[in-house]
Design an enzyme around this catalytic site. Structure first.
Site, short mmCIF file in Angstrom:
data_model
loop_
_atom_site.label_atom_id
_atom_site.label_comp_id
_atom_site.label_asym_id
_atom_site.label_seq_id
_atom_site.Cartn_x
_atom_site.Cartn_y
_atom_site.Cartn_z
N ASP A 1 -13.78 17.32 32.97
CA ASP A 1 -12.33 17.39 33.20
C ASP A 1 -11.94 16.83 34.56
O ASP A 1 -12.23 17.44 35.59
CB ASP A 1 -11.87 18.86 33.17
N MET B 1 -8.91 16.09 37.07
CA MET B 1 -7.52 16.51 37.31
C MET B 1 -7.03 15.96 38.63
O MET B 1 -7.80 15.95 39.60
CB MET B 1 -7.43 18.03 37.37
N MET C 1 -4.97 20.17 22.47
CA MET C 1 -5.14 21.22 23.48
C MET C 1 -4.80 22.58 22.87
O MET C 1 -3.75 22.74 22.25
CB MET C 1 -4.20 20.97 24.68
N GLY D 1 -5.12 22.54 32.58
CA GLY D 1 -5.13 22.84 34.02
C GLY D 1 -6.18 23.86 34.42
O GLY D 1 -6.78 23.74 35.47
N GLY E 1 -9.39 26.80 33.02
CA GLY E 1 -10.21 27.43 32.00
C GLY E 1 -9.79 28.88 31.83
O GLY E 1 -8.97 29.40 32.60
N GLY F 1 -9.77 24.33 24.93
CA GLY F 1 -8.98 25.42 25.51
C GLY F 1 -8.96 26.65 24.62
O GLY F 1 -8.56 26.59 23.47
N GLY F 2 -9.49 27.76 25.17
CA GLY F 2 -9.45 29.03 24.43
C GLY F 2 -10.45 29.13 23.28
O GLY F 2 -10.28 29.94 22.38
#
Ligand code: DX5
Ligand code: ZN
Length: 210
Positions: free
Chosen positions: A32, A34, A133, A138, A140, A172-173
Site C-alpha cells: 500500500d 499512500m 474496497m 487509508g 488497516g 479492507g475488513g
C-alpha cells in the site's frame, strides 16, 4: 481463493522476518503506497517498495492510494511487480492505466466504497484486476462495509457475460467470515492486513482465508 497479505500492518523494524512469515500459502504481497493527500495517511514510497521486492519471493501487488499516479507508476516498476492498481477517483486514471500496460505490467483499478461500478465500466476490457474496497482507504483494521458485496456480484456478472480477464480483488475488513462472503459473491483475491499480521500463526490465518 488467492490471498495477498497487506504489509501495511506488519512490524517494519522486522520487515524481512515479517515478509518471510507470510510467504507460505500466499499468492502475492499487497503493498500500500499512500501520499497523505489521496488518503489521510502516509505509508512508504518507492525505496521501501524496492526493498520489499528484494526480501520476498512473492510477486508484488501494488496499491497506489495517491492523487497523481502518473508521478509514481514508473518508480514502482521492479522485476517482481505483478499488478499496479490505481484509483478511479485519482487524477488522470485513463492515462495511468495506459502507462501501466505500456510498461508491461498488469493494470488494476480500485473503487472506494461510494464509487459505483458504472464509473469503470468502459475500461473493464483493458483491466487485469478490479479492486473493490471493503472500507474507506487509508488505514488497516476497519470493519467491512456489507453493501460492497453487490458491487462484487455486479463485477462477477459483467466478467462472465463479456469474458473479461480481470481478477476481482477485495481489500479492507477481510477475515475468515467476510472472505467467505466475498468469495460467494465472486471475488478471486482477498487482501488481509490485521487479520494475518496481528496473529502469531500466520500460516493458519492464510489457510483459513483460502
Ligand atoms: C487500506 C489498505 C489495506 C489495509 C487492509 O486502505 O488498502 O490494504 O492494509 O487492512 P485490513 O485487512 O486490516 O482491513
Ligand atoms: Zn490496499
Amino acid at each position: 481463493m488467492k490471498v495477498a497479505p497487506s504489509i501495511l500492518t506488519a512490524n517494519f523494524i522486522r520487515l524481512e522476518d515479517e515478509l518471510k512469515s507470510v510467504e507460505k500459502g500466499s499468492d502475492y504481497i499487497h503493498v500500500d503506497v499512500m501520499d497523505g493527500h489521496f488518503v489521510p495517511n502516509i505509508s512508504f514510497g518507492p525505496a521501501i517498495v524496492s526493498q520489499i521486492g528484494d526480501l520476498t519471493s512473492l510477486p508484488m501487488d501494488i496499491h497506489l492510494m495517491v492523487e497523481f499516479p502518473l508521478d509514481w507508476i514508473d518508480k514502482v516498476i521492479f522485476p517482481t511487480t505483478e499488478f499496479i492498481t490505481i484509483h478511479a477517483e485519482c487524477n488522470r486514471f485513463k492515462e495511468s492505466i495506459r502507462r501501466i500496460l505500456y510498461l508491461g505490467k498488469k493494470a488494476g483499478i480500485a473503487i472506494k466504497p461510494n464509487t459505483p461500478v458504472d464509473v469503470i465500466k468502459p475500461y473493464l476490457d483493458q483491466l487485469d484486476l478490479v479492486l473493490v474496497m471493503g472500507v474507506e482507504p487509508g488505514y488497516g483494521g476497519q470493519v467491512f462495509i456489507q453493501s460492497q458485496l453487490d458491487k462484487i456480484r455486479e463485477l462477477a456478472e459483467l466478467k462472465k457475460e463479456n469474458n473479461y480477464r480481470y481478477e476481482i480483488q477485495v481489500d479492507g475488513g477481510i477475515n475468515q467470515s467476510t472472505a467467505k462472503q466475498v468469495k460467494d459473491a465472486g471475488a478471486t483475491i482477498v487482501v488481509a492486513g490485521t487479520y494475518i499480521f496481528n496473529y502469531q500463526d500466520r500460516e493458519e490465518r492464510i489457510q483459513s482465508l483460502k
